[in-house]
Each structure stands twice: as structure tokens, then as C-alpha cells.
Design an enzyme around this catalytic site. Structure first.
Site, PDB file in Angstrom:
ATOM      1  N   ARG A  85      83.413 140.652  -7.679  1.00 53.19           N
ATOM      2  CA  ARG A  85      82.903 141.893  -6.114  1.00 53.19           C
ATOM      3  C   ARG A  85      83.816 141.933  -5.982  1.00 53.19           C
ATOM      4  O   ARG A  85      85.364 141.676  -5.726  1.00 53.19           O
ATOM      5  CB  ARG A  85      82.654 140.160  -5.392  1.00 53.19           C
ATOM      6  CG  ARG A  85      80.914 139.667  -5.071  1.00 53.19           C
ATOM      7  CD  ARG A  85      80.854 138.616  -4.175  1.00 53.19           C
ATOM      8  NE  ARG A  85      81.825 137.719  -4.099  1.00 53.19           N
ATOM      9  CZ  ARG A  85      82.612 137.380  -3.171  1.00 53.19           C
ATOM     10  NH1 ARG A  85      82.791 138.209  -1.677  1.00 53.19           N
ATOM     11  NH2 ARG A  85      83.408 136.259  -3.030  1.00 53.19           N
ATOM     12  N   TYR A 224      78.686 143.681 -12.408  1.00 52.30           N
ATOM     13  CA  TYR A 224      79.305 142.396 -11.924  1.00 52.30           C
ATOM     14  C   TYR A 224      78.710 141.723 -11.097  1.00 52.30           C
ATOM     15  O   TYR A 224      78.880 141.803  -9.611  1.00 52.30           O
ATOM     16  CB  TYR A 224      80.730 142.535 -12.044  1.00 52.30           C
ATOM     17  CG  TYR A 224      81.352 140.945 -12.509  1.00 52.30           C
ATOM     18  CD1 TYR A 224      81.426 140.695 -14.127  1.00 52.30           C
ATOM     19  CD2 TYR A 224      81.445 139.727 -12.372  1.00 52.30           C
ATOM     20  CE1 TYR A 224      82.024 139.666 -14.761  1.00 52.30           C
ATOM     21  CE2 TYR A 224      82.034 138.809 -12.470  1.00 52.30           C
ATOM     22  CZ  TYR A 224      82.126 138.537 -13.747  1.00 52.30           C
ATOM     23  OH  TYR A 224      82.947 137.719 -14.607  1.00 52.30           O
ATOM     24  N   LYS A 233      74.978 137.099  -2.633  1.00 54.97           N
ATOM     25  CA  LYS A 233      75.067 137.376  -2.100  1.00 54.97           C
ATOM     26  C   LYS A 233      74.282 138.691  -0.630  1.00 54.97           C
ATOM     27  O   LYS A 233      74.524 137.832   0.266  1.00 54.97           O
ATOM     28  CB  LYS A 233      77.101 137.722  -2.142  1.00 54.97           C
ATOM     29  CG  LYS A 233      77.645 136.574  -2.904  1.00 54.97           C
ATOM     30  CD  LYS A 233      77.337 135.292  -2.413  1.00 54.97           C
ATOM     31  CE  LYS A 233      78.778 134.908  -3.399  1.00 54.97           C
ATOM     32  NZ  LYS A 233      78.648 133.024  -2.945  1.00 54.97           N
ATOM     33  N   HIS A 253      76.387 129.648   3.212  1.00 56.65           N
ATOM     34  CA  HIS A 253      77.180 130.053   1.929  1.00 56.65           C
ATOM     35  C   HIS A 253      76.749 128.050   1.914  1.00 56.65           C
ATOM     36  O   HIS A 253      78.324 127.760   2.040  1.00 56.65           O
ATOM     37  CB  HIS A 253      78.144 130.413   2.133  1.00 56.65           C
ATOM     38  CG  HIS A 253      78.885 130.522   1.105  1.00 56.65           C
ATOM     39  ND1 HIS A 253      80.324 131.010   0.794  1.00 56.65           N
ATOM     40  CD2 HIS A 253      78.656 130.750  -0.603  1.00 56.65           C
ATOM     41  CE1 HIS A 253      80.408 131.659  -0.259  1.00 56.65           C
ATOM     42  NE2 HIS A 253      79.352 131.146  -1.649  1.00 56.65           N
ATOM     43  N   SER A 281      86.627 129.215  -0.877  1.00 58.59           N
ATOM     44  CA  SER A 281      86.782 129.315  -2.569  1.00 58.59           C
ATOM     45  C   SER A 281      87.950 128.693  -3.064  1.00 58.59           C
ATOM     46  O   SER A 281      88.488 127.778  -1.972  1.00 58.59           O
ATOM     47  CB  SER A 281      86.805 130.601  -2.950  1.00 58.59           C
ATOM     48  OG  SER A 281      88.227 131.417  -2.339  1.00 58.59           O
ATOM     49  N   CYS A 283      87.537 125.171  -3.382  1.00 60.96           N
ATOM     50  CA  CYS A 283      87.646 124.060  -3.290  1.00 60.96           C
ATOM     51  C   CYS A 283      87.192 123.356  -3.920  1.00 60.96           C
ATOM     52  O   CYS A 283      86.270 122.169  -3.661  1.00 60.96           O
ATOM     53  CB  CYS A 283      87.260 124.344  -1.999  1.00 60.96           C
ATOM     54  SG  CYS A 283      88.473 124.930  -0.915  1.00 60.96           S
ATOM     55  N   LYS A 285      83.314 123.574  -5.415  1.00 65.69           N
ATOM     56  CA  LYS A 285      82.076 123.473  -4.283  1.00 65.69           C
ATOM     57  C   LYS A 285      81.148 122.974  -5.507  1.00 65.69           C
ATOM     58  O   LYS A 285      80.521 122.527  -5.447  1.00 65.69           O
ATOM     59  CB  LYS A 285      81.724 124.720  -4.055  1.00 65.69           C
ATOM     60  CG  LYS A 285      80.585 124.405  -3.034  1.00 65.69           C
ATOM     61  CD  LYS A 285      80.433 125.979  -2.421  1.00 65.69           C
ATOM     62  CE  LYS A 285      79.081 126.439  -1.991  1.00 65.69           C
ATOM     63  NZ  LYS A 285      79.509 128.381  -1.372  1.00 65.69           N
ATOM     64  N   ASN A 287      81.508 121.372  -8.605  1.00 67.92           N
ATOM     65  CA  ASN A 287      81.798 119.632  -8.642  1.00 67.92           C
ATOM     66  C   ASN A 287      81.443 118.948  -7.574  1.00 67.92           C
ATOM     67  O   ASN A 287      80.929 118.778  -8.372  1.00 67.92           O
ATOM     68  CB  ASN A 287      83.697 119.986  -8.330  1.00 67.92           C
ATOM     69  CG  ASN A 287      84.879 121.000  -9.907  1.00 67.92           C
ATOM     70  OD1 ASN A 287      83.554 121.425 -10.864  1.00 67.92           O
ATOM     71  ND2 ASN A 287      85.412 120.597  -9.591  1.00 67.92           N
ATOM     72  N   ASP A 306      75.360 126.855  -4.040  1.00 66.46           N
ATOM     73  CA  ASP A 306      76.278 128.004  -3.688  1.00 66.46           C
ATOM     74  C   ASP A 306      75.186 128.193  -2.226  1.00 66.46           C
ATOM     75  O   ASP A 306      76.396 128.802  -1.225  1.00 66.46           O
ATOM     76  CB  ASP A 306      76.133 129.564  -4.329  1.00 66.46           C
ATOM     77  CG  ASP A 306      76.843 130.432  -3.883  1.00 66.46           C
ATOM     78  OD1 ASP A 306      78.350 130.354  -3.351  1.00 66.46           O
ATOM     79  OD2 ASP A 306      76.715 132.154  -4.324  1.00 66.46           O
ATOM     80  N   ASN A 396      87.372 134.888 -13.433  1.00 64.27           N
ATOM     81  CA  ASN A 396      86.623 135.136 -12.730  1.00 64.27           C
ATOM     82  C   ASN A 396      85.534 134.952 -14.086  1.00 64.27           C
ATOM     83  O   ASN A 396      84.423 135.087 -13.186  1.00 64.27           O
ATOM     84  CB  ASN A 396      86.044 135.884 -11.942  1.00 64.27           C
ATOM     85  CG  ASN A 396      85.262 136.545 -10.983  1.00 64.27           C
ATOM     86  OD1 ASN A 396      84.914 135.070 -10.186  1.00 64.27           O
ATOM     87  ND2 ASN A 396      84.750 137.359 -10.559  1.00 64.27           N
ATOM     88  N   ARG A 398      82.284 133.381 -16.561  1.00 66.80           N
ATOM     89  CA  ARG A 398      80.787 133.054 -14.927  1.00 66.80           C
ATOM     90  C   ARG A 398      80.346 132.286 -16.211  1.00 66.80           C
ATOM     91  O   ARG A 398      80.566 133.025 -17.122  1.00 66.80           O
ATOM     92  CB  ARG A 398      80.462 134.149 -14.528  1.00 66.80           C
ATOM     93  CG  ARG A 398      81.690 134.630 -13.328  1.00 66.80           C
ATOM     94  CD  ARG A 398      81.062 133.685 -12.884  1.00 66.80           C
ATOM     95  NE  ARG A 398      82.506 134.153 -11.004  1.00 66.80           N
ATOM     96  CZ  ARG A 398      82.260 133.717 -10.142  1.00 66.80           C
ATOM     97  NH1 ARG A 398      80.907 132.978  -9.355  1.00 66.80           N
ATOM     98  NH2 ARG A 398      82.971 133.433  -8.523  1.00 66.80           N
ATOM     99  N   ARG A 429      91.300 123.430   2.415  1.00 66.47           N
ATOM    100  CA  ARG A 429      91.472 122.891   1.518  1.00 66.47           C
ATOM    101  C   ARG A 429      93.048 122.852   2.560  1.00 66.47           C
ATOM    102  O   ARG A 429      93.648 123.755   2.261  1.00 66.47           O
ATOM    103  CB  ARG A 429      91.561 124.507   0.795  1.00 66.47           C
ATOM    104  CG  ARG A 429      93.169 123.624  -0.648  1.00 66.47           C
ATOM    105  CD  ARG A 429      92.555 125.212  -1.871  1.00 66.47           C
ATOM    106  NE  ARG A 429      93.822 124.625  -2.780  1.00 66.47           N
ATOM    107  CZ  ARG A 429      92.954 124.109  -3.995  1.00 66.47           C
ATOM    108  NH1 ARG A 429      92.178 124.168  -3.932  1.00 66.47           N
ATOM    109  NH2 ARG A 429      94.640 123.563  -4.388  1.00 66.47           N
TER     110      ARG A 429
HETATM  111  O1  SAT Z   1      80.226 137.629  -7.870  1.00 66.88           O
HETATM  112  S1  SAT Z   1      79.209 136.187  -6.557  1.00 66.88           S
HETATM  113  O2  SAT Z   1      79.222 136.933  -5.155  1.00 66.88           O
HETATM  114  O3  SAT Z   1      77.958 136.106  -7.238  1.00 66.88           O
HETATM  115  C1  SAT Z   1      80.424 134.669  -6.810  1.00 66.88           C
HETATM  116  C2  SAT Z   1      81.152 135.389  -5.551  1.00 66.88           C
HETATM  117  O4  SAT Z   1      82.752 135.230  -6.141  1.00 66.88           O
HETATM  118  O5  SAT Z   1      81.358 134.085  -5.168  1.00 66.88           O
HETATM  119 MN    MN Z   2      80.041 131.647  -3.756  1.00 65.94          MN
END
Ligand code: SAT
Ligand code: MN
Length: 629
Positions: A85, A224, A233, A253, A281, A283, A285, A287, A306, A396, A398, A429
Site C-alpha cells: 500500500r 497490489y 481498506k 481495524h 502493524s 503486533c 494481529k 497470530n 483485520d 510484505n 502475502r 507495542r
Molecule cells: O495491502 S493491505 O492494505 O490490504 C494490507 C495492509 O497493508 O495493511
Molecule cells: Mn490491516
């Protein structure tokens, strides 16, 4: 493919005839603007999905993984310039700049429309425009909302098919009159008749634009993640915060989970509770959403990893849904040790993006195994060995996988009216100062905890180490309205739930709105090591929180909130010594007062929109901290 490919001049297709006039008109307008070769209305069928996958294999966009190792799974390698992003290219367009607030990139709607019209003109030449109707939430559900994305990326179509309920069912709802959010997307790479295509078309220029007032999304140049899967988002957080503001609900979120205690001595089963949790981010999430409890008899089930939409049900109590239908999770760092449930989720039916390819046609990423394989093809498509200086998987990288593949998915994860929300957890954190867990005194104090979320910067690249990076409600890049207005929405929705609960005389918990907790898995000792083991041991913290809900767990009042009473959490069983526990739970009023003063300065940046109640909660915290010094 069962989807109907039509040239723009042919008469209505079967799908188009079920599309309402406003949708058909918008699709026509988008087609006139972008000039695609053909238009496909997506029905969301398996055949359609397989057809798109085959198309992408031919185009080199997808590599089919070894069906014995990873059935029905694929690897995509993005253009190296299109890997995440891009917040700097994400805009909120409101007539009045003030309405976007200090946390957003604002742009003037009129000039942005002009820019986008220029960029979108002819942008789909030589490509197919896919029309993707989708639902955020169970089709027909009370909290569910609808959207339609047009896109020239088959990768995005297939991803939307995993991440949302996509195709004929949402289209039928739209045809029956449901409101829908238009989301226009192009990779910005028109093809002339003689041009050869590339595996991952995109454009150096990128725009991810939200118009909250007209509930519109426009995205240009990227394929992406959140740049392009606009349901995520852009819709489920940025546009949804605007919808929620007007309609009285919250786009959060947050992951969503269900936790069930063991049966008691008499064999009475434990009462299952639903918990939503927000973390900045990195932290853990996912898991937490997929936790495998370290304590026997406890059960954690997953509803979402998410995003949660939270709103009042018929009895006024807050209910929550996961508006998504899949997980788009970070692969690196995921292993049988850190997240065994995710590893089981990914055994098949997964699209991996920017991970490494093993010699036997499987995937690998940093952290998946202790020893890396001797040879890989890295995320850029180059040979890789453990001696290579660059990572094999992009940091990053995925996985995209449907929620129902998760072995711990809760049976009520797609209940049409969502689940009653019992507790909310905010986590930061924080290496220093913040205790492992604290319960808010009330909803208002809890919203202050959420608005104060922050992480301490841990790497020099992020700025001065130790400095606080504030991320209110973990919503920093995701709030489509003024952040202070969003805080006000939190206060209002909670107050209404409390009032409704009081009127209805809701029993079973000592509260009418969800109880709010703050957690910190990341406090460190003087030697720099973590004081709390985290992961499956976090169930001990959830267990205390559940005890607070049912009135069976004790707490001690401190200026920071209610802390677990003596003996409430069996930290020794988690391998934590008495000395470590004291450090983990220590409250230093002076340091916390300084931090509250920092928060007060931070709030000043939001001007007079800061809700008086939030300022009052902070002032109250400061007073009690100062008097404790
Ligand atoms: O790329 S996304 O926005 O879906 C995931 C992220 O970066 O938080
Ligand atoms: Mn997210």
C-alpha cells in the site's frame, strides 16, 4: 468461463438485465472513459475463477504450485515497484479540507476528479473490464453493505473473490435496491494492438482516492493489496467510517475472535465470548486472531483477522461482523511456531504473492523454517541461495485465502446479524511503561485507551528509537473522516449501547456496552528481552478479561485502569518469574503522566473537533496520575 464477454456495442447480457439502471449506467460511463476491449460481469462461480486463473497462468501472472505439496495454489510475482500500500498516494477528497483532518492526505475533489478523468481516459485499452459486485458481510445481513468494483486486473478479480462474497448473490441484492459503493480501478497500463503484455501490469503513477461524501473510490496504477482490492481498506475502513458516521456504527481495524473457557467442575460448559481487538502493524494481529491457547481446555476460534464492523443490534447491544471473507496476511514470519493455525489454513487453495518458490514447486519465506532451503527462486524470479544478500520473499509478501479454510474458523463467523460483542482489546507495542493488561474504568476511558494507541519505534529507520509513534485506534491511514469525529462516533455508539442496555435490562454481564481492555505483549526488561512470552500464553490475559466480564476475576484500581489482582494470572505457568511479573505490571505514575501530557499535545493537533469527553477522560487520568506520584 460462464461469465459473459461482450463487446460494448452488444445488447444487454443476462447479468446486465439484472443490474439496476444506476449500476448499468455507471458501468457504461466507466467503459466510455476507459475504452476496454470487452466487459465481463463476474458471477463469482468456480468456473469463472478457474478461467481467470488459467488466463493468468498463460500470461505469466501466476505460477501453479506443485499440486501434491500445495493443491489448488498459485504464486504471483508483482512488479518490484508495486509491493505494498502506498500511503503517500492515498487521498481523502472532501469539499472542506478540515473534514479530512490532520491524519489524512487531503485533495480538492474537483481537481482530483479532473486528474483521475485524465488518467482513466483510455486506460483499459486492449484489456477486459471486469465488473465485480461484492458484499461486505454476509449477503442479506443487517450490517452488510455492497459495492461494485470495475477493474482491468484478473488478479484483482480473483483476489476480490477470496476476500469478499462476490458475484451473482450481491448483484441480486443491489438489483433489489441495496445501496452500493462504486469502486473504479485500473492498473493504468493500456495495450496497443501490437503490444505484448507483461505478467504484472501497473503504472509508476499511483492514486488511491476516496470521496467519502459521495461514497466513491478511484484507484489507479497498482494491482497490489489494499491499493487495488478496494473492498478492503478503501471501502471497509475509509468509506465505511463515513457510512458509520452517518448511520451510527463503527468501522474498526480489528480482528474478531471467539473464546470459550473450559467447563467448570460440575461440567457446565464455559460461556463463549466474542472479542474484537486492534493493534498497530507488526503486533501479531493474525497470530492473536488464530491463537492456539497454551492452557488446556480453552478454545479460541477465529471470525476475522483485520476488520470488524460494529453496530447496535435490535436490542441495542453492540454486534460485530467481519465484513471480509478471506485473509490477506503477511507471510514472512509465519511458521508452525508463531502461527500453526495460519500454516494449516495455507495448506491448499491459496494465492501467494511475492514469496519464494522452492525447487519442488512449493513456497518459502523468511521465518517459515529455521534453515532456509539450499536453493530457491526469489520473489523477483531470480536464483537465490542462503548466501544471497537480499531476502527470498519480499517482507510484505502475502497469502490470500478464504476464511472457511481456517481450521479454527468459528461457526458463527458469517452469521447474518453478526455476533454480540462482549469485549474490545486495544494493544500497543510498548517496550516500557505500559502494563501487560489493564481494564478501562468505563467506555469513555476505553475510547481514550484506543485513541492513545502507540508503538515505540524500534528501528532507527522509523525515526528516533524509543519515540512514540501514535496510531489512534490503529486507524492512522484508514480513517476516511476527521479522526476526532471518528473518536466522537466511538463515544456516541458506546453511550447508546449503554443506554439501550440499561433500558432493556440486559443481564448476563455486568455491563451493557462491551468491556474495554488495553494489552501490551511487548514490555521489555532491563536486559532488553521480552518479559512476556506472548503467542498461546496470551490466553491467560484473555481468561482474566473473561473473568472480569462474568464478575469472577478480581482487579486492583490504578490510575491506568483495573489491573489483575494478586494471583489472578498464573504467570509462573507461562514461565515468568515473580521479578519479571512485577516489572511487567509496574505502573510509574510520573512516566505515565508525562506520556499523558504528550497525548494532550497530540490532541491539540486535532483542534476543536476533539470530543470534550475524550479531553475530560485524559484530564482525569492526568489528575489521578499526578496525585499518585
Ligand atoms: O495491502 S493491505 O492494505 O490490504 C494490507 C495492509 O497493508 O495493511
Ligand atoms: Mn490491516
Amino acid at each position: 468461463m460462464t461469465a459473459t464477454s461482450v463487446s460494448r456495442t452488444t445488447s444487454a447480457t443476462p447479468s446486465q438485465t439484472t443490474a439496476p439502471a444506476d449500476l448499468a449506467r455507471w458501468v457504461d460511463e466507466m467503459a466510455s472513459l476507459t475504452s476496454p476491449d470487452s466487459i465481463v460481469w463476474c458471477d463469482g462461480s468456480d468456473e469463472e475463477r478457474q478461467g481467470l486463473i488459467d488466463l493468468m497462468i498463460d500470461a505469466g501472472t501466476l505460477v501453479k504450485l506443485n499440486p501434491e505439496k500445495r493443491p489448488r495454489s498459485y504464486l504471483a510475482r508483482s512488479n518490484p515497484s508495486d509491493v505494498a500500500r502506498v500511503e503517500s498516494r492515498t487521498f481523502i477528497c472532501t469539499d472542506d479540507e478540515d473534514d479530512a483532518g490532520p491524519t489524512n492526505n487531503w485533495a480538492d475533489p474537483a481537481s482530483m476528479r479532473e486528474t483521475l478523468t485524465g488518467l482513466f481516459t483510455g486506460a483499459m485499452k486492449g484489456r477486459t473490464m471486469y465488473v465485480v459486485p461484492f458484499a461486505m458481510g454476509p449477503v442479506g445481513g443487517a450490517l452488510t453493505r455492497y459495492g461494485v468494483q470495475v477493474t482491468d486486473s484478473p488478479y484483482v478479480v480473483v483476489s476480490m473473490g477470496v476476500m469478499t462474497r462476490m458475484g451473482a448473490a450481491p448483484l441480486a441484492q443491489i438489483a433489489a435496491g441495496a445501496a452500493w459503493v462504486p469502486a473504479a480501478h485500473t492498473v493504468g497500463a493500456p495495450l496497443n494492438p501490437d503490444d505484448a503484455d507483461v505478467p504484472w501490469p501497473c503504472n509508476e503513477t499511483k492514486y488511491i482516492v476516496q470521496f467519502p461524501a459521495t461514497r466513491e473510490i478511484w484507484s489507479y496504477g497498482s494491482a497490489y493489496g489494499g491499493n487495488a482490492i478496494l473492498a478492503k481498506k478503501a471501502f471497509a475502513l475509509r468509506i465505511a467510517t463515513a457510512l458509520g458516521h452517518d448511520e451510527g456504527w463503527l468501522a474498526a481495524h480489528m480482528l474478531l475472535l471467539k473464546v470459550t473457557p473450559p467447563a467448570d467442575e460440575s461440567g457446565t460448559p464455559g460461556v463463549a465470548r466474542h472479542v474484537a481487538a486492534a493493534f498497530p502493524s507488526a503486533c501479531g494481529k493474525t497470530n492473536f486472531a488464530m491463537m492456539r491457547p497454551a492452557v488446556d481446555g480453552w478454545k479460541v476460534e477465529t471470525l476475522g483477522d483485520d476488520i470488524a464492523w460494529i453496530g447496535p443490534g435490535e436490542d441495542g447491544r453492540l454486534r460485530a461482523i467481519n465484513p471480509e471473507a478471506g485473509f490477506f496476511g503477511v507471510a514472512p514470519g509465519t511458521s508452525v511456531d508463531t502461527n500453526p493455525v495460519a500454516m494449516e489454513t495455507l495448506v491448499s487453495d491459496t494465492i501467494f504473492t511475492n514469496v519464494a518458490l522452492t525447487d519442488d514447486g512449493d513456497v518459502w519465506w523468511e521465518g517459515m523454517t529455521k534453515e532456509p532451503p539450499a536453493h530457491l527462486i526469489d520473489w523477483r524470479g531470480n536464483d537465490w541461495t542462503p548466501e544471497s544478500e537480499t531476502p527470498a520473499a519480499h517482507p510484505n509478501a502475502r497469502f490470500t485465502v478464504a476464511a472457511h479454510h481456517c481450521p479454527t474458523i468459528a461457526e458463527d463467523w458469517d452469521a447474518p446479524d453478526g455476533v454480540v460483542l462482549d469485549a474490545i482489546v486495544f494493544g500497543g507495542r510498548r517496550a516500557t511503561q505500559i502494563p501487560l493488561v489493564a481494564q478501562a474504568f468505563d467506555w469513555r476511558h476505553g475510547v481514550l485507551m484506543g485513541a492513545s494507541l502507540a508503538s515505540e519505534q524500534t528501528a532507527a529507520a522509523e525515526g528516533p528509537v524509543g519515540k512514540l509513534r501514535r496510531d489512534p485506534l490503529a486507524m492512522l491511514p484508514f480513517c476516511g473522516i476527521h479522526m476526532a469525529d471518528h473518536w466522537a462516533d466511538w463515544l456516541r455508539v458506546g453511550a447508546q449501547a449503554e443506554a439501550a442496555g440499561a433500558v432493556a435490562g440486559v443481564h448476563g454481564t455486568p455491563h451493557h456496552a462491551p468491556a474495554i481492555f488495553h494489552v501490551n505483549w511487548f514490555r521489555k526488561g532491563p536486559d532488553g528481552t521480552f518479559l512476556w512470552p506472548g503467542f498461546g500464553e496470551n490466553i491467560r490475559v484473555l481468561a482474566w478479561a473473561l473473568g472480569r466480564l462474568s464478575g469472577t476475576a478480581d482487579a486492583e484500581r490504578t490510575p491506568f485502569g483495573w489491573l489483575p489482582g494478586e494471583g489472578e494470572i498464573d504467570y509462573a505457568a507461562a514461565g515468568v518469574t515473580d521479578a519479571q511479573w512485577r516489572r511487567l505490571m509496574a505502573i510509574d505514575p510520573e512516566a505515565l503522566a508525562e506520556e499523558s501530557e504528550d497525548m494532550a499535545r497530540y490532541l491539540e493537533g486535532f483542534g476543536d473537533r476533539v470530543p470534550a469527553e475524550l479531553a475530560a477522560a485524559l484530564a482525569q487520568r492526568l489528575r489521578s496520575l499526578r496525585s499518585a506520584v
